[in-house]
Structures are given as structure tokens and as C-alpha cells.
Scaffold this active site. Structure first.
Site, PDB file in Angstrom:
ATOM      1  N   HIS A 178     -17.942 -19.261  35.927  1.00  0.00           N
ATOM      2  CA  HIS A 178     -16.853 -18.291  36.088  1.00  0.00           C
ATOM      3  C   HIS A 178     -15.828 -18.892  37.053  1.00  0.00           C
ATOM      4  O   HIS A 178     -16.141 -19.179  38.213  1.00  0.00           O
ATOM      5  CB  HIS A 178     -17.379 -16.959  36.609  1.00  0.00           C
ATOM      6  CG  HIS A 178     -18.211 -16.231  35.604  1.00  0.00           C
ATOM      7  ND1 HIS A 178     -19.337 -15.506  35.933  1.00  0.00           N
ATOM      8  CD2 HIS A 178     -18.097 -16.128  34.249  1.00  0.00           C
ATOM      9  CE1 HIS A 178     -19.869 -14.987  34.834  1.00  0.00           C
ATOM     10  NE2 HIS A 178     -19.127 -15.354  33.805  1.00  0.00           N
ATOM     11  N   ARG A 252     -21.367 -15.239  28.581  1.00  0.00           N
ATOM     12  CA  ARG A 252     -21.753 -14.234  27.580  1.00  0.00           C
ATOM     13  C   ARG A 252     -21.810 -14.891  26.197  1.00  0.00           C
ATOM     14  O   ARG A 252     -21.944 -14.208  25.190  1.00  0.00           O
ATOM     15  CB  ARG A 252     -20.746 -13.081  27.542  1.00  0.00           C
ATOM     16  CG  ARG A 252     -20.636 -12.282  28.832  1.00  0.00           C
ATOM     17  CD  ARG A 252     -21.916 -11.531  29.169  1.00  0.00           C
ATOM     18  NE  ARG A 252     -21.763 -10.724  30.376  1.00  0.00           N
ATOM     19  CZ  ARG A 252     -21.936 -11.156  31.611  1.00  0.00           C
ATOM     20  NH1 ARG A 252     -22.284 -12.426  31.803  1.00  0.00           N
ATOM     21  NH2 ARG A 252     -21.785 -10.362  32.659  1.00  0.00           N
ATOM     22  N   HIS A 303     -23.507 -18.429  41.120  1.00  0.00           N
ATOM     23  CA  HIS A 303     -22.386 -17.508  40.915  1.00  0.00           C
ATOM     24  C   HIS A 303     -22.010 -16.888  42.258  1.00  0.00           C
ATOM     25  O   HIS A 303     -22.669 -17.098  43.262  1.00  0.00           O
ATOM     26  CB  HIS A 303     -22.782 -16.396  39.938  1.00  0.00           C
ATOM     27  CG  HIS A 303     -23.038 -16.857  38.544  1.00  0.00           C
ATOM     28  ND1 HIS A 303     -22.170 -16.598  37.505  1.00  0.00           N
ATOM     29  CD2 HIS A 303     -24.069 -17.547  37.997  1.00  0.00           C
ATOM     30  CE1 HIS A 303     -22.650 -17.113  36.375  1.00  0.00           C
ATOM     31  NE2 HIS A 303     -23.806 -17.705  36.662  1.00  0.00           N
ATOM     32  N   SER A 304     -20.960 -16.090  42.252  1.00  0.00           N
ATOM     33  CA  SER A 304     -20.656 -15.222  43.377  1.00  0.00           C
ATOM     34  C   SER A 304     -20.039 -13.937  42.792  1.00  0.00           C
ATOM     35  O   SER A 304     -19.499 -13.964  41.672  1.00  0.00           O
ATOM     36  CB  SER A 304     -19.672 -15.889  44.340  1.00  0.00           C
ATOM     37  OG  SER A 304     -18.366 -15.981  43.800  1.00  0.00           O
ATOM     38  N   TYR A 305     -20.196 -12.834  43.482  1.00  0.00           N
ATOM     39  CA  TYR A 305     -20.803 -12.697  44.795  1.00  0.00           C
ATOM     40  C   TYR A 305     -21.765 -11.520  44.728  1.00  0.00           C
ATOM     41  O   TYR A 305     -21.688 -10.713  43.808  1.00  0.00           O
ATOM     42  CB  TYR A 305     -19.722 -12.434  45.859  1.00  0.00           C
ATOM     43  CG  TYR A 305     -18.966 -11.129  45.642  1.00  0.00           C
ATOM     44  CD1 TYR A 305     -19.330  -9.953  46.289  1.00  0.00           C
ATOM     45  CD2 TYR A 305     -17.880 -11.051  44.752  1.00  0.00           C
ATOM     46  CE1 TYR A 305     -18.652  -8.754  46.068  1.00  0.00           C
ATOM     47  CE2 TYR A 305     -17.207  -9.865  44.517  1.00  0.00           C
ATOM     48  CZ  TYR A 305     -17.596  -8.717  45.187  1.00  0.00           C
ATOM     49  OH  TYR A 305     -16.924  -7.531  44.949  1.00  0.00           O
TER      50      TYR A 305
END
Length: 412
Positions: A178, A252, A303-305
Site C-alpha cells: 500500500h 485485494r 503495513h501501517s498502521y
């Protein structure tokens, strides 16, 4: 006719993207909403979806905060609407653009591309790749770089192999699927720095590399990442043109209940899953790389967060067959992480701790690639800065996450 129109729109929007002016977030506020009951949570979700607001975080339990990005024209209405229902709302970020500008203006861009790791600042893609090249030159016996594929806009999706030679089981780590999650990409760079500087100097790292090879993909979504630096700091998806919008949420797009709950078939949604499973070059790159490796022992996707250490599954609240074992190892990781700076993490399965998310990499790796230890790590913070974590938090975030990963590896 439909095909012709699609081609026309794609060409038009493709050209437009080349000359896009920077997206600004002046007056946008990040608001934290705390629904206390299931009914209040449904009210909040209805407002967020019907007003087309950007939700930054989710809460599985009543009383937990939900972070929502609200444009200036809707701030007063949003707060009043929830206030009439006595649902608490607080401000986390008063002006999002101010925070973005602080990060960009403070970025130490030099006249020459860097060749050494620097964990005091975020780096643009060409800087990251230059640092990787410099590291390979400095540690030719330990590091090699290969391309896992090429993006729609023609950028390499690079993977760094860290190996002392021979055939060993693999630890896979990918970051930045992302685009807006800069801290994820920065943390991956720290891991590479630790492995290279530590081998032969740090007994823990030396033992790790004598037992495992590491394959690390520091920027899984290069096109999107570049776009966050040049046009829209909060962009999430890749940059493939669709009929009316750009981008697919690459996390996704995996063949794990593709198109199911937590994804969208709307090309303009941040969670658009794409036309079919593995339609995107980024998800293909992860799949192809992992399938080419004979023995992947652990898979980590950063990933975050939210400060979470998550196992499969994302597409169902049912638990994987070895959940108890994955949960045990996650607990070891989280305790080691928390011991570094005192940062608190929750852990458990993705769908049960956060939300349903069909089509994610972690589930495909577990179900189809048959990797028994698969984790999504949502690093700092809990929404005070969200996706805009300040550069001074890069190093502590990376230090504690690395401690968690080492502990997890040693626990299997």
C-alpha cells in the site's frame, strides 16, 4: 462499443495522470470516532460509506476508535451529526496538509543519490534503489538483487536476497504494497541494514543468516509509491488506469476468496480488487517469487498502521488449521517487540482482530503456497499520525519490529 469506450477512457486518464497536479488536504481533519455499541458502530459505518469518507482504521469491538479523514466542507456536519447521537468524536490531526508539507519540506534530498542506509528520513524510490545498489557493492558476498517483475509504468519490483551461500530455508518479507504506508518501506530498509552490518559482528544476526536466507521486497508497489511523493501523499493502490479511475488495491488481488468481503468491485474504491485474481503485476511479482522458492518457512507482510501482529485468515473468521501454533509464535514476537520501547501490540487472526479482507497476500501464501507461518504486521502508530508517521519514529519503529521478527523466527 464497451471495449472501445474503455480504451478511450484509459488513454484519456492515462495522459491526465502524467500531468496531474498535486492533491492537497488543506483543512482536512483526521477525526477519531468511538461508537460504544453495535448500533452506534452501524451508524458510523453508514455515514462513512454514504458520505464517501476515507476511513483510516477499523474497530472490531465497541469503544475502540475509528479514524476517519473528513474534508473541510463536511467537518462541521460530521461532528454535529454524531454529536446529536452522543457518539464521541475527537480530533487527531487538525490539518492533514500541514503534516504532509512538514514531511516533504524536511526531506533531505541531496544532489547525488545516497548509497548508504539512513533511517532518519523517508526516501524516494530512486534513492531507495540507489541505497540497495550501494549495499550490494559493499557486501557482494552477502547481497544480490533480482527483479520480481515490472510495473505498469515500467519500474522494477526489486527483491534483495541476503544469503551466506548454499541452500537454506527462506524468510520472506515484503513492504509497501500500500503506497501511502511509508513507514513499512522504511522498516524493510532497516532490516536489510541490520542483516548486512550484523553478519559476523552480531551473534544473533550471524546465527540467523547461517540458518536462513532472507528475501526482502522493500517496495512492492513502486508506481504507487512514486505517486505518493509526486501527486497524492495518501494514495493507496497501484497506478493501472481503469475506465474512470486509477489503481487496484494489490492486497485485494490475490487468489484467496477473490472479490469477497472487505474488497470492492468499484474501480474508484481504495479497496478495488481488480478485474480478476492476480490481474496486477505487483501481486504476480509476489506470487512468482514465492513459488520459485523451494522452502519458505515464514512470510511477513509489513503495513501501517494499528500496532497489530496478525495471522491468517483475512477472508473468514474461521481460523487456520495451525492457528494455535501461529498464535503462540505471534505472542513471542509481540512480547519481544514490546520489550524494546514499550509499544503495545495486539495479535490474533486478521478477520477477528481487524476486519474481513478477502484477496490478501497472507491468506494466499498460507493456503496456496503452503507456508505455515504467515503474518501481517501493522506497525506504528494508533492514529495520532496514522499514515503520516514522523521520520523521527522510523528508527524506533524499525528496531522494535525487527526484534519481534527475530524472536518469531527463533520460536519456530
Amino acid at each position: 462499443h464497451d471495449t472501445t469506450m474503455k480504451i478511450v477512457f484509459t488513454l484519456l486518464f492515462g495522459v491526465a495522470s502524467l500531468t496531474a497536479s498535486p492533491t492537497t488536504y488543506h483543512g482536512y481533519k483526521l477525526l477519531s470516532v468511538k461508537p460504544r455499541t453495535h448500533e452506534e458502530a452501524q451508524i458510523v459505518q453508514h455515514i462513512v460509506s454514504s458520505w464517501l469518507l476515507d476511513q483510516w482504521s477499523w474497530a472490531k469491538t465497541p469503544g475502540a476508535g475509528v479514524d476517519v479523514l473528513v474534508p473541510p466542507r463536511l467537518v462541521h456536519r460530521f461532528r454535529n451529526t454524531l454529536g446529536r447521537r452522543h457518539i464521541p468524536v475527537t480530533i487527531k490531526i487538525n490539518d492533514v496538509q500541514t503534516l504532509i508539507e512538514q514531511q516533504v519540506t524536511n526531506h533531505k534530498r541531496s544532489h547525488t543519490l545516497p548509497r548508504k542506509f539512513d533511517h532518519t528520513d523517508y526516501h524516494e524510490l530512486d534513492e531507495i534503489y540507489s541505497i540497495l545498489d550501494g549495499s550490494v557493492a559493499d557486501f557482494p558476498a552477502l547481497l544480490s538483487v533480482y527483479s520480481a517483475g515490472e510495473t505498469y509504468e515500467g519500474r522494477d519490483i526489486r527483491v534483495v536476497k541476503v544469503s551466506t551461500g548454499g541452500s537454506k530455508p527462506v524468510i520472506w518479507i515484503d513492504c509497501g504494497i500500500h503506497a501511502c504506508e511509508w513507514i513499512s518501506t522504511a522498516t524493510c530498509q532497516y532490516f536489510l541494514d541490520q542483516l548486512t552490518a550484523g553478519y559476523g559482528n552480531d551473534s544473533q544476526v550471524t546465527t540467523l543468516l547461517d540458518s536462513y536466507d532472507f528475501h526482502i521486497m522493500p517496495c512492492t508497489n513502486p508506481d504507487g509509491y512514486v505517486y505518493t511523493w509526486t501527486v497524492d501523499r495518501l494514495w493507496r493502490k497501484n497506478r493501472v488506469p481503469n475506465i474512470l479511475c486509477h489503481g487496484v488495491d494489490c492486497n485485494r488481488n490475490f487468489d484467496s476468496d477473490f472479490g469477497g468481503a472487505g474488497s470492492s468491485n468499484n474501480p474508484c474504491s481504495d479497496y478495488y480488487s481488480g478485474e480478476s485474481a492476480f490481474s496486477e503485476r505487483e501481486s504476480q511479482a509476489v506470487r512468482g517469487s514465492i513459488e520459485a522458492l523451494p522452502d519458505v518457512r515464514m512470510y511477513f507482510s509489513l503495513h501501517s498502521y494499528a500496532q497489530l501482529w496478525l495471522t491468517s485468515y483475512g477472508y473468514t473468521e474461521q481460523l487456520p488449521a495451525n492457528y494455535d501454533e501461529q498464535y503462540r509464535v505471534a505472542g513471542v514476537s509481540v512480547r519481544a517487540l514490546e520489550a524494546v520501547h514499550g509499544t503495545k501490540y495486539n495479535y490474533g487472526s486478521l478477520a477477528n482482530v481487524v476486519y474481513l479482507a478477502a484477496g490478501s497476500s497472507v491468506d494466499w501464501v498460507y493456503d496456496s503456497a503452503k507456508v505455515q507461518y504467515t503474518y501481517v504486521i501493522e506497525v506504528r502508530d494508533e492514529g495520532d499520525y496514522g499514515f503520516l508517521l514522523p521520520p523521527e519514529q522510523i528508527l524506533p519503529t524499525a528496531e522494535e519490529t525487527w526484534a519481534g521478527i527475530i524472536a518469531g523466527i527463533n520460536a519456530i
